[in-house]
Write a protein that holds these residues in place. Structure first.
Motif, PDB file in Angstrom:
ATOM      1  N   THR A   1       0.793  -1.223   0.000  1.00  0.00           N
ATOM      2  CA  THR A   1       0.000   0.000   0.000  1.00  0.00           C
ATOM      3  C   THR A   1       0.831   1.281   0.000  1.00  0.00           C
ATOM      4  OG1 THR A   1      -1.710  -1.249   1.177  1.00  0.00           O
ATOM      5  CG2 THR A   1      -1.960   1.136   1.092  1.00  0.00           C
ATOM      6  N   PRO A   2       1.950   1.380   0.724  1.00  0.00           N
ATOM      7  CA  PRO A   2       2.722   2.629   0.650  1.00  0.00           C
ATOM      8  C   PRO A   2       3.153   3.004  -0.760  1.00  0.00           C
ATOM      9  CG  PRO A   2       3.426   1.332   2.534  1.00  0.00           C
ATOM     10  CD  PRO A   2       2.489   0.465   1.747  1.00  0.00           C
ATOM     11  N   SER A   3       3.534   2.028  -1.563  1.00  0.00           N
ATOM     12  CA  SER A   3       3.925   2.327  -2.941  1.00  0.00           C
ATOM     13  C   SER A   3       2.733   2.814  -3.750  1.00  0.00           C
ATOM     14  CB  SER A   3       4.541   1.088  -3.598  1.00  0.00           C
ATOM     15  OG  SER A   3       5.749   0.730  -2.970  1.00  0.00           O
ATOM     16  N   ILE A   4       1.567   2.203  -3.507  1.00  0.00           N
ATOM     17  CA  ILE A   4       0.362   2.647  -4.208  1.00  0.00           C
ATOM     18  C   ILE A   4       0.009   4.071  -3.793  1.00  0.00           C
ATOM     19  CG2 ILE A   4      -2.111   2.213  -4.487  1.00  0.00           C
ATOM     20  CD1 ILE A   4      -1.519  -0.753  -4.132  1.00  0.00           C
ATOM     21  N   ALA A   5       0.123   4.350  -2.489  1.00  0.00           N
ATOM     22  CA  ALA A   5      -0.144   5.710  -2.012  1.00  0.00           C
ATOM     23  C   ALA A   5       0.842   6.700  -2.635  1.00  0.00           C
ATOM     24  CB  ALA A   5      -0.048   5.756  -0.490  1.00  0.00           C
ATOM     25  N   GLY A   6       2.088   6.277  -2.793  1.00  0.00           N
ATOM     26  CA  GLY A   6       3.086   7.154  -3.396  1.00  0.00           C
ATOM     27  C   GLY A   6       2.769   7.484  -4.837  1.00  0.00           C
ATOM     28  N   ILE A   7       2.387   6.467  -5.622  1.00  0.00           N
ATOM     29  CA  ILE A   7       2.094   6.725  -7.037  1.00  0.00           C
ATOM     30  C   ILE A   7       0.792   7.494  -7.183  1.00  0.00           C
ATOM     31  CG2 ILE A   7       0.750   4.670  -7.641  1.00  0.00           C
ATOM     32  CD1 ILE A   7       3.639   6.227  -9.636  1.00  0.00           C
ATOM     33  N   LEU A   8      -0.160   7.285  -6.280  1.00  0.00           N
ATOM     34  CA  LEU A   8      -1.388   8.077  -6.286  1.00  0.00           C
ATOM     35  C   LEU A   8      -1.069   9.545  -6.015  1.00  0.00           C
ATOM     36  CD1 LEU A   8      -4.499   8.434  -6.213  1.00  0.00           C
ATOM     37  CD2 LEU A   8      -4.399   7.799  -3.788  1.00  0.00           C
ATOM     38  N   GLY A   9      -0.238   9.793  -4.985  1.00  0.00           N
ATOM     39  CA  GLY A   9       0.153  11.165  -4.684  1.00  0.00           C
ATOM     40  C   GLY A   9       0.920  11.805  -5.824  1.00  0.00           C
ATOM     41  N   LEU A  10       1.797  11.032  -6.474  1.00  0.00           N
ATOM     42  CA  LEU A  10       2.569  11.559  -7.598  1.00  0.00           C
ATOM     43  C   LEU A  10       1.657  11.939  -8.755  1.00  0.00           C
ATOM     44  CD1 LEU A  10       5.346  12.132  -8.866  1.00  0.00           C
ATOM     45  CD2 LEU A  10       5.358   9.752  -9.664  1.00  0.00           C
ATOM     46  N   SER A  11       0.668  11.080  -9.059  1.00  0.00           N
ATOM     47  CA  SER A  11      -0.242  11.369 -10.174  1.00  0.00           C
ATOM     48  C   SER A  11      -1.051  12.638  -9.928  1.00  0.00           C
ATOM     49  CB  SER A  11      -1.180  10.180 -10.406  1.00  0.00           C
ATOM     50  OG  SER A  11      -2.103  10.035  -9.337  1.00  0.00           O
ATOM     51  N   ILE A  12      -1.380  12.907  -8.668  1.00  0.00           N
ATOM     52  CA  ILE A  12      -2.117  14.130  -8.333  1.00  0.00           C
ATOM     53  C   ILE A  12      -1.174  15.330  -8.329  1.00  0.00           C
ATOM     54  CG2 ILE A  12      -3.423  15.298  -6.517  1.00  0.00           C
ATOM     55  CD1 ILE A  12      -4.587  12.599  -5.742  1.00  0.00           C
ATOM     56  N   LEU A  13       0.039  15.143  -7.820  1.00  0.00           N
ATOM     57  CA  LEU A  13       0.994  16.242  -7.763  1.00  0.00           C
ATOM     58  C   LEU A  13       1.398  16.714  -9.153  1.00  0.00           C
ATOM     59  CD1 LEU A  13       2.738  18.016  -5.925  1.00  0.00           C
ATOM     60  CD2 LEU A  13       4.487  16.225  -6.000  1.00  0.00           C
TER      61      LEU A  13
END
Length: 666
Positions: free
Chosen positions: A368-380
């Motif tokens: 999940t941390p990696s998924i949260a990271g890529i989700l945050g990156l896509s929004i950023l």
């Protein structure tokens, strides 16, 4: 024009001013920044961008009053319309092509890539009022449906207007992680360190980089390698065969068992080195598929792209969704392979459930941390991009990930908030459906593996029958869904059947077949573990080679069988339904035979090829690269200033670019 008097007078003023200064540089740039009708229409060149950056950088000199009639307008002109705005207008394809000329265009192409044009307009004309009124009246005069999609001004590109509060929060989080990664090396750690210190060291850049470069465990001793790492959130797969996408699907606990307990209760587990090569090759084909089907837009010859996708040899790429089933095969295999060789498979059902609960938590904390990271990156990334159609990326992200991010963290994004026909997008990071299915199958895995590890052969056979029955059930359900709803047998690039994608392609019960094949493969290797080294005669190897090459032929046959459907053959028949229901399981079975041949040393050369240290290194990168690659492709596509012209060479360059960038960023 009474409803836009102010803007229309300004336009009239500007037109007169333009013609009186048409030899000036700014006047030439104004003409140059507007889109024009281009050649290649019949090949799919139906989107015209003009020059986005030239338009927004254009500064109009102050005007001189042309007549007393427009003095008031001039005041507004002088004070406001020194800069321009870039607008995208959408209009029907019938305005540039006849009905006969549009016949080669599939319906989904026109809906996914509508006819648009970029215009450079005076900024004083408001998008929501003046421009919409002008376009609306022009639409009525021409009896055509024309509308403004979006307008961009220089103010929109200023940093203070790009960043919202959630973008700033994401930047702070990423900055904290970066600082933690770089500074954790200076914090001392030992076996007695506090758990917080151990978690802190999980972000240690030096430690993770060193692990990435470790090709083999010392003396091939997985236990010694495991015990040399911090004893938190680790598992055997960090030393031996890791799960698909560097995932931790193996049966593990938060704390590793003591060495004595491992020795007495579990059987030494053999390493299957060929899985590293298979895993990387599978990821490469999926990356190539996404590059072929997504990264060729906006296109100056979209019909040529479709024609290329329908060629016989390119079925190896356009039907590459089959490689996802290789991942499901590996996932099922590694879960069962780990469980059967551990003592936990012989525990009581109560202990098995308790341990599986810990394993689920462990796996969730790893993924999940990696998924949260890529989700945050896509929004950023919303705040950093720009371009003629960048607003489409921002709009899609707003209606999907801003609203439905929670489906990713619950691993239900394959069945909730899916994209629907003729509706705005709702699916956040659609390509992550695989992780949802993988998690769901992992939850069910003890029911499929528990009996296979029992010492009683009768119970083992019940476990085999259970897995076979699950496969047959999956076939029946898939066949029913395809036949009853008139769906395509697989993903076809010339149809884009969204109903098939939602009802079959992303359904766990339709994708469980390869997973069960992986479980049965692990069981076969486990049952024959004492016979593998004893039966290495030449005839046995010859049979193994024949089976492996027959499997390779079967893989090619299944992949190329979609060719007739891409050229108009009817897919609403019994043969197509049978193909659609079983072809993914047959694909997994063919790979299972290859893995079996490599594991039993019957195909030594193939095993050596797939077990090269080069593949072991790259296989560690596949999970993060998988998460990153689609965001990178989307960023490249939506920030494009001009259209891409498809050629085989340009496609190869785009694939290499996406692969290198994904791996380097990871």
């Amino acid at each position: 024009m009474d409803r836009c008097t102010s803007c229309c007078v300004i336009l009239e003023t500007g037109e007169q001013y333009f013609w009186s200064n048409r030899n000036q540089d700014w006047a030439k740039e104004l003409i140059d920044s507007n889109s024009i009708l281009e050649s290649g229409l019949v090949n799919g060149n139906i989107q015209f961008f003009g020059s986005f950056d030239e338009c927004l950088s254009l500064q109009i000199p102050e005007t001189i009053s042309l007549s007393s009639k427009i003095d008031n307008a001039n005041r507004k002109w002088n004070s406001i319309t020194q800069s321009m705005q870039y607008c995208i207008i959408q209009f029907p394809i019938s305005m540039i092509l006849t009905s006969n000329e549009t016949k080669p265009f599939p319906s989904f192409i026109i809906s996914m890539f509508p006819t648009i044009a970029g215009i450079c307009y005076f900024r004083s004309c408001n998008e929501q009022t003046d421009l919409k009124t002008i376009i609306s009246e022009y639409s009525q005069q021409t009896n055509q449906s024309i509308r403004i999609d979006h307008c961009t001004t220089n103010d929109d590109l200023r940093w203070k207007n790009r960043f919202h509060w959630y973008h700033i929060q994401l930047l702070v989080i990423f900055a904290i992680l970066l600082v933690t990664s770089l500074t954790s090396s200076f914090v001392p750690q030992n076996k007695d360190s506090h758990r917080i210190i151990q978690i802190f060291h999980c972000f240690n850049f030096k430690r993770n980089y060193r692990f990435l470069l470790e090709i083999e465990c010392k003396n091939n001793d997985s236990r010694s390698c495991k015990n040399s790492l911090p004893n938190i959130l680790i598992s055997d797969d960090q030393c031996e065969e890791s799960n698909i996408f560097n995932d931790c699907l193996e049966t593990t606990v938060l704390e590793p068992l003591p060495e004595s307990e491992l020795s007495s209760q579990s059987i030494e587990r053999p390493q299957i080195e060929c899985l590293h090569g298979i895993r990387f090759i599978s990821f490469f084909f999926i990356l190539t598929y996404h590059t072929f089907t997504e990264a060729q837009t906006p296109s100056a010859n979209i019909l040529k792209v479709l024609d290329s996708e329908r060629t016989f040899i390119n079925q190896l790429i356009t039907n590459a969704t089959l490689w996802v089933d290789t991942f499901f095969l590996l996932s099922g295999f590694l879960v069962a392979h780990s469980s059967l060789y551990s003592s936990k498979c012989h525990e009581s059902m109560k202990k098995l459930i308790i341990n599986h609960g810990k394993n689920i938590l462990h796996r969730y904390l790893r993924l999940t941390p990696s998924i949260a990271g890529i989700l945050g990156l896509s929004i950023l990334i919303e705040s950093f991009g720009s371009g003629p159609i960048w607003y489409q990326y921002v709009s899609t992200s707003t209606t999907t990930c801003h609203r439905n991010w929670w489906t990713l963290f619950l691993y239900i994004n394959n069945c909730f908030k899916l994209n629907q026909l003729n509706e705005e997008p709702s699916e956040c990071l659609p390509y992550l459906w695989y992780l949802a299915i993988d998690m769901q199958l992992y939850l069910l895995s003890p029911l499929l593996i528990f009996m296979l590890g029992n010492k009683c052969k009768q119970i083992q056979w019940i476990g085999v029958v259970t897995n076979l029955a699950t496969i047959i059930f999956s076939w029946i359900v898939t066949a029913y869904l395809i036949g009853n709803n008139g769906l395509t047998p697989t993903i076809l690039v010339n149809v884009y059947d969204l109903n098939y994608i939602n009802m079959v392609y992303k359904a766990s019960f339709c994708r469980i077949g390869p997973y069960c094949v992986g479980i049965l493969l692990a069981f076969v290797l486990y049952r024959n573990r004492t016979k593998i080294e004893m039966n290495q005669d030449r005839n046995r190897r010859l049979v193994g080679i024949i089976l492996v090459f027959s499997s390779m032929f079967l893989l090619m046959f299944i992949t190329l069988l979609t060719y007739p459907w891409l050229h108009g053959a009817d897919y609403r028949n019994v043969g197509s339904i049978i193909y659609g229901s079983i072809h993914r399981t047959i694909w997994a079975l063919a790979w299972a035979i290859i893995i079996y041949g490599c594991s039993t040393k019957q195909t030594i050369n193939i095993n050596h090829l797939l077990s090269l240290p080069f593949f072991r290194f790259l296989s560690k990168l596949t999970y993060q690269s998988y998460l990153l690659h689609s965001v990178i492709i989307s960023t490249i596509v939506y920030s494009a200033r001009q259209k891409m012209y498809y050629t085989h060479f340009n496609f190869i360059l785009a694939t290499v670019q996406a692969d290198i960038v994904s791996i380097n960023l990871q």
